[in-house]
Design a protein around this motif. Sequence first.
Motif, PDB file in Angstrom:
ATOM      1  N   GLU A 298       0.813  -1.208   0.000  1.00  0.00           N
ATOM      2  CA  GLU A 298       0.000   0.000   0.000  1.00  0.00           C
ATOM      3  C   GLU A 298       0.853   1.268   0.000  1.00  0.00           C
ATOM      4  O   GLU A 298       0.581   2.211  -0.755  1.00  0.00           O
ATOM      5  CB  GLU A 298      -0.922   0.008   1.219  1.00  0.00           C
ATOM      6  N   ASP A 299       1.885   1.291   0.853  1.00  0.00           N
ATOM      7  CA  ASP A 299       2.698   2.495   1.008  1.00  0.00           C
ATOM      8  C   ASP A 299       3.828   2.551  -0.008  1.00  0.00           C
ATOM      9  O   ASP A 299       4.054   3.578  -0.656  1.00  0.00           O
ATOM     10  CB  ASP A 299       3.264   2.540   2.433  1.00  0.00           C
ATOM     11  N   GLY A 300       4.538   1.436  -0.165  1.00  0.00           N
ATOM     12  CA  GLY A 300       5.682   1.416  -1.067  1.00  0.00           C
ATOM     13  C   GLY A 300       5.310   1.260  -2.532  1.00  0.00           C
ATOM     14  O   GLY A 300       5.994   1.814  -3.407  1.00  0.00           O
ATOM     15  N   ARG A 301       4.248   0.521  -2.796  1.00  0.00           N
ATOM     16  CA  ARG A 301       3.828   0.297  -4.181  1.00  0.00           C
ATOM     17  C   ARG A 301       2.609   1.124  -4.574  1.00  0.00           C
ATOM     18  O   ARG A 301       2.202   1.116  -5.732  1.00  0.00           O
ATOM     19  CB  ARG A 301       3.519  -1.193  -4.389  1.00  0.00           C
ATOM     20  N   GLY A 302       1.995   1.801  -3.613  1.00  0.00           N
ATOM     21  CA  GLY A 302       0.863   2.679  -3.932  1.00  0.00           C
ATOM     22  C   GLY A 302      -0.436   1.964  -4.240  1.00  0.00           C
ATOM     23  O   GLY A 302      -1.324   2.541  -4.876  1.00  0.00           O
ATOM     24  N   MET A 303      -0.605   0.731  -3.778  1.00  0.00           N
ATOM     25  CA  MET A 303      -1.838  -0.005  -4.021  1.00  0.00           C
ATOM     26  C   MET A 303      -2.932   0.422  -3.044  1.00  0.00           C
ATOM     27  O   MET A 303      -2.649   0.888  -1.937  1.00  0.00           O
ATOM     28  CB  MET A 303      -1.604  -1.516  -3.901  1.00  0.00           C
ATOM     29  N   THR A 304      -4.166   0.243  -3.436  1.00  0.00           N
ATOM     30  CA  THR A 304      -5.282   0.466  -2.528  1.00  0.00           C
ATOM     31  C   THR A 304      -5.392  -0.728  -1.579  1.00  0.00           C
ATOM     32  O   THR A 304      -4.886  -1.823  -1.884  1.00  0.00           O
ATOM     33  CB  THR A 304      -6.600   0.618  -3.290  1.00  0.00           C
ATOM     34  N   ALA A 346      10.910 -18.790   1.403  1.00  0.00           N
ATOM     35  CA  ALA A 346      10.005 -17.659   1.207  1.00  0.00           C
ATOM     36  C   ALA A 346      10.623 -16.359   1.720  1.00  0.00           C
ATOM     37  O   ALA A 346      10.527 -15.310   1.068  1.00  0.00           O
ATOM     38  CB  ALA A 346       8.677 -17.935   1.907  1.00  0.00           C
ATOM     39  N   CYS A 347      11.254 -16.421   2.899  1.00  0.00           N
ATOM     40  CA  CYS A 347      11.878 -15.219   3.448  1.00  0.00           C
ATOM     41  C   CYS A 347      13.031 -14.748   2.558  1.00  0.00           C
ATOM     42  O   CYS A 347      13.238 -13.535   2.375  1.00  0.00           O
ATOM     43  CB  CYS A 347      12.370 -15.484   4.865  1.00  0.00           C
ATOM     44  N   ALA A 348      13.787 -15.693   2.024  1.00  0.00           N
ATOM     45  CA  ALA A 348      14.884 -15.324   1.130  1.00  0.00           C
ATOM     46  C   ALA A 348      14.355 -14.633  -0.125  1.00  0.00           C
ATOM     47  O   ALA A 348      14.972 -13.696  -0.645  1.00  0.00           O
ATOM     48  CB  ALA A 348      15.696 -16.562   0.757  1.00  0.00           C
ATOM     49  N   SER A 349      13.199 -15.069  -0.604  1.00  0.00           N
ATOM     50  CA  SER A 349      12.635 -14.474  -1.818  1.00  0.00           C
ATOM     51  C   SER A 349      12.205 -13.027  -1.598  1.00  0.00           C
ATOM     52  O   SER A 349      12.189 -12.229  -2.544  1.00  0.00           O
ATOM     53  CB  SER A 349      11.447 -15.304  -2.309  1.00  0.00           C
ATOM     54  N   ILE A 350      11.855 -12.666  -0.356  1.00  0.00           N
ATOM     55  CA  ILE A 350      11.470 -11.279  -0.070  1.00  0.00           C
ATOM     56  C   ILE A 350      12.634 -10.331  -0.341  1.00  0.00           C
ATOM     57  O   ILE A 350      12.441  -9.189  -0.776  1.00  0.00           O
ATOM     58  CB  ILE A 350      10.995 -11.160   1.391  1.00  0.00           C
ATOM     59  N   LEU A 351      13.867 -10.800  -0.109  1.00  0.00           N
ATOM     60  CA  LEU A 351      15.045  -9.960  -0.308  1.00  0.00           C
ATOM     61  C   LEU A 351      15.262  -9.607  -1.776  1.00  0.00           C
ATOM     62  O   LEU A 351      16.011  -8.676  -2.086  1.00  0.00           O
ATOM     63  CB  LEU A 351      16.282 -10.671   0.242  1.00  0.00           C
ATOM     64  N   LEU A 352      14.588 -10.327  -2.666  1.00  0.00           N
ATOM     65  CA  LEU A 352      14.760 -10.080  -4.097  1.00  0.00           C
ATOM     66  C   LEU A 352      13.737  -9.102  -4.655  1.00  0.00           C
ATOM     67  O   LEU A 352      13.853  -8.680  -5.810  1.00  0.00           O
ATOM     68  CB  LEU A 352      14.665 -11.405  -4.867  1.00  0.00           C
ATOM     69  N   LEU A 353      12.744  -8.733  -3.863  1.00  0.00           N
ATOM     70  CA  LEU A 353      11.694  -7.839  -4.351  1.00  0.00           C
ATOM     71  C   LEU A 353      12.191  -6.396  -4.413  1.00  0.00           C
ATOM     72  O   LEU A 353      12.988  -5.957  -3.582  1.00  0.00           O
ATOM     73  CB  LEU A 353      10.474  -7.912  -3.445  1.00  0.00           C
ATOM     74  N   THR A 354      11.703  -5.672  -5.401  1.00  0.00           N
ATOM     75  CA  THR A 354      12.004  -4.247  -5.539  1.00  0.00           C
ATOM     76  C   THR A 354      10.714  -3.493  -5.831  1.00  0.00           C
ATOM     77  O   THR A 354       9.655  -4.102  -6.022  1.00  0.00           O
ATOM     78  CB  THR A 354      12.995  -3.994  -6.688  1.00  0.00           C
ATOM     79  N   GLY A 355      10.809  -2.181  -5.867  1.00  0.00           N
ATOM     80  CA  GLY A 355       9.638  -1.373  -6.159  1.00  0.00           C
ATOM     81  C   GLY A 355       9.090  -1.590  -7.546  1.00  0.00           C
ATOM     82  O   GLY A 355       7.937  -1.223  -7.824  1.00  0.00           O
ATOM     83  N   SER A 356       9.897  -2.188  -8.439  1.00  0.00           N
ATOM     84  CA  SER A 356       9.443  -2.436  -9.814  1.00  0.00           C
ATOM     85  C   SER A 356       9.230  -3.916 -10.102  1.00  0.00           C
ATOM     86  O   SER A 356       9.066  -4.312 -11.257  1.00  0.00           O
ATOM     87  CB  SER A 356      10.467  -1.870 -10.800  1.00  0.00           C
ATOM     88  N   SER A 357       9.228  -4.758  -9.074  1.00  0.00           N
ATOM     89  CA  SER A 357       9.005  -6.190  -9.289  1.00  0.00           C
ATOM     90  C   SER A 357       7.638  -6.416  -9.920  1.00  0.00           C
ATOM     91  O   SER A 357       6.644  -5.786  -9.530  1.00  0.00           O
ATOM     92  CB  SER A 357       9.075  -6.945  -7.951  1.00  0.00           C
ATOM     93  N   ALA A 361       5.841 -11.829  -9.621  1.00  0.00           N
ATOM     94  CA  ALA A 361       6.812 -12.114  -8.560  1.00  0.00           C
ATOM     95  C   ALA A 361       6.173 -11.941  -7.186  1.00  0.00           C
ATOM     96  O   ALA A 361       6.431 -12.730  -6.265  1.00  0.00           O
ATOM     97  CB  ALA A 361       8.012 -11.197  -8.707  1.00  0.00           C
ATOM     98  N   LEU A 362       5.334 -10.926  -7.025  1.00  0.00           N
ATOM     99  CA  LEU A 362       4.645 -10.703  -5.756  1.00  0.00           C
ATOM    100  C   LEU A 362       3.701 -11.858  -5.444  1.00  0.00           C
ATOM    101  O   LEU A 362       3.614 -12.316  -4.298  1.00  0.00           O
ATOM    102  CB  LEU A 362       3.864  -9.390  -5.798  1.00  0.00           C
ATOM    103  N   VAL A 363       3.019 -12.327  -6.471  1.00  0.00           N
ATOM    104  CA  VAL A 363       2.126 -13.478  -6.296  1.00  0.00           C
ATOM    105  C   VAL A 363       2.912 -14.717  -5.909  1.00  0.00           C
ATOM    106  O   VAL A 363       2.511 -15.486  -5.029  1.00  0.00           O
ATOM    107  CB  VAL A 363       1.326 -13.731  -7.590  1.00  0.00           C
ATOM    108  N   GLY A 364       4.074 -14.916  -6.546  1.00  0.00           N
ATOM    109  CA  GLY A 364       4.895 -16.089  -6.245  1.00  0.00           C
ATOM    110  C   GLY A 364       5.367 -16.115  -4.798  1.00  0.00           C
ATOM    111  O   GLY A 364       5.365 -17.169  -4.153  1.00  0.00           O
ATOM    112  N   THR A 424       8.964   1.373   3.196  1.00  0.00           N
ATOM    113  CA  THR A 424       9.800   1.456   2.002  1.00  0.00           C
ATOM    114  C   THR A 424      10.330   0.077   1.612  1.00  0.00           C
ATOM    115  O   THR A 424      10.268  -0.874   2.392  1.00  0.00           O
ATOM    116  CB  THR A 424      10.988   2.393   2.251  1.00  0.00           C
ATOM    117  N   THR A 425      10.898   0.012   0.414  1.00  0.00           N
ATOM    118  CA  THR A 425      11.496  -1.244  -0.043  1.00  0.00           C
ATOM    119  C   THR A 425      12.708  -1.613   0.817  1.00  0.00           C
ATOM    120  O   THR A 425      12.924  -2.789   1.130  1.00  0.00           O
ATOM    121  CB  THR A 425      11.916  -1.137  -1.515  1.00  0.00           C
ATOM    122  N   ALA A 426      13.498  -0.601   1.224  1.00  0.00           N
ATOM    123  CA  ALA A 426      14.635  -0.877   2.103  1.00  0.00           C
ATOM    124  C   ALA A 426      14.157  -1.455   3.432  1.00  0.00           C
ATOM    125  O   ALA A 426      14.755  -2.396   3.969  1.00  0.00           O
ATOM    126  CB  ALA A 426      15.433   0.403   2.336  1.00  0.00           C
ATOM    127  N   GLY A 427      13.073  -0.914   3.958  1.00  0.00           N
ATOM    128  CA  GLY A 427      12.515  -1.447   5.195  1.00  0.00           C
ATOM    129  C   GLY A 427      12.015  -2.871   5.031  1.00  0.00           C
ATOM    130  O   GLY A 427      12.176  -3.707   5.929  1.00  0.00           O
TER     131      GLY A 427
END
Length: 468
Positions: A298-304, A346-357, A361-364, A424-427
């Motif tokens: 919601e905050d980092g990606r701007g989704m409702t 699953a936790c390791a995969s979170i480290l690969l996400l970015t604001g443009s993923s 990838a988010l679904v995966g 944020t994505t860094a957070g």
Amino acid sequence: MTAGTGRDARPGFDRRLIAPMILGSILNPINSSMLAVALIPIGQAFGAPPSETAWLVSALYLATAIGQPVIGRLVDAFGPRPLYLIGTGLVGFAGLLGVVAPTLGVLIASRVLLGFGTSAAYPASMSLLRTESDRTGMRSPAGILAALSIANQVVAVIGPTLGGVLIGLGGWHLIFAINVPLSLACLALGALRLPRRPRRTADDPPVRVDVVGMAWFAATLTTFLLFLMDPGLAQWWLLALAGIAALGFVRRERHVDEPFLDLRVLRGNGPLLATYGRQVLAYTVSYGFMYGFTQWLEDGRGMTPAHAGLLMLPMSLSAIAVTVLVGRRPGVRGKLVAGSVTLVAACASILLLTGSSPVGALVGVGVLLGVPQGLNGLANQNALYAQADPDRMGSSAGLLRTFMYLGAMVAAATNAAFYADGATTAGLHDLGAFMLVVAVLLVVAVVADRSLGRYGYPGARPSSGGRP
């Protein structure tokens, strides 16, 4: 339905109990998980930052962590029916208070009431299950345990999606309003189907409840969890108060004839203590993702909130599928090994996400997180059923939920710390690294516990357990 009106003549489990057991037990996870997508709009409505809205999460968990074992002990003493009805009635009142809350403080108070109200049904259900199992001779009622676990797991993971839909339909107030019809349904089913205990006679021994021990327990948890919400040297006094309260609690429980928690026997029940430890680790990661990921969407990606909730749906479906597939299988160790290892991935995969993923990838990531959601809670519940003292099943089950929400409180504290400047994505990456460490610890805890192979199979007898 009353005790002695034909129930003893039935050879099988009384299936009229299943509906109130399941409906009551989902009140807590549904209120925990729906809020995940409501924190941002609630903060906007009251002009509050994430550090303040985090109390909406913590208030429920604090009340639940205290309420579950306390009410569970009252279930053991007075029977499941009265505690079930009182607790589910309180849920409806708390829901109404949340709808009309004029300030964030009142909304937080409604969450406290929800925490205590939702604390009754799960220990009541586990107590009923144990009583019925003893009556029917079922040593390991895997099917009923699976149904109870499936309901809780499913609701916990579909909660964000449901919350997003409700917010889209009528705003965040609806996630509180939904408690009113749920409460009324529980009250109706509980009044009609839950058995009454036989009337007490003058020859019956008096019911003794260790109120002083409960008070020391509540003081210990409250001060410790308040410290967790804002850990640091400036809050040393909270940690000191927690230590003093803990010493008072231990002293009380060691010298009273009917303790709230029998620490001497609990200390000798290593397998049950290990189950409680796994519960903390598993749900630290589970709730860390549930709240951290949705806030980032919601905050980092701007989704409702509605879109963020829908994006959590694949995780829900994954958890449902896994739980249904393995729910009736009796083994405990295999579920925990698979669940903990998948949690690491699953936790390791979170480290690969970015604001443009991409959305795929988010679904995966969500699908991957759904697998341990469907395995770990089910396995720990089955382990507890085998390890706990039947006479204290209510308080033992309540204590399992306490450790579950201790993990949730740790997750809430870390979310607040890593998102101090926004989601944020860094957070998110910092949160993911923390969850990865916890998931690895869970793998170690599962592999090290050799007793797990004994539980869950038809020929295995439940242990006599401690008396927690």
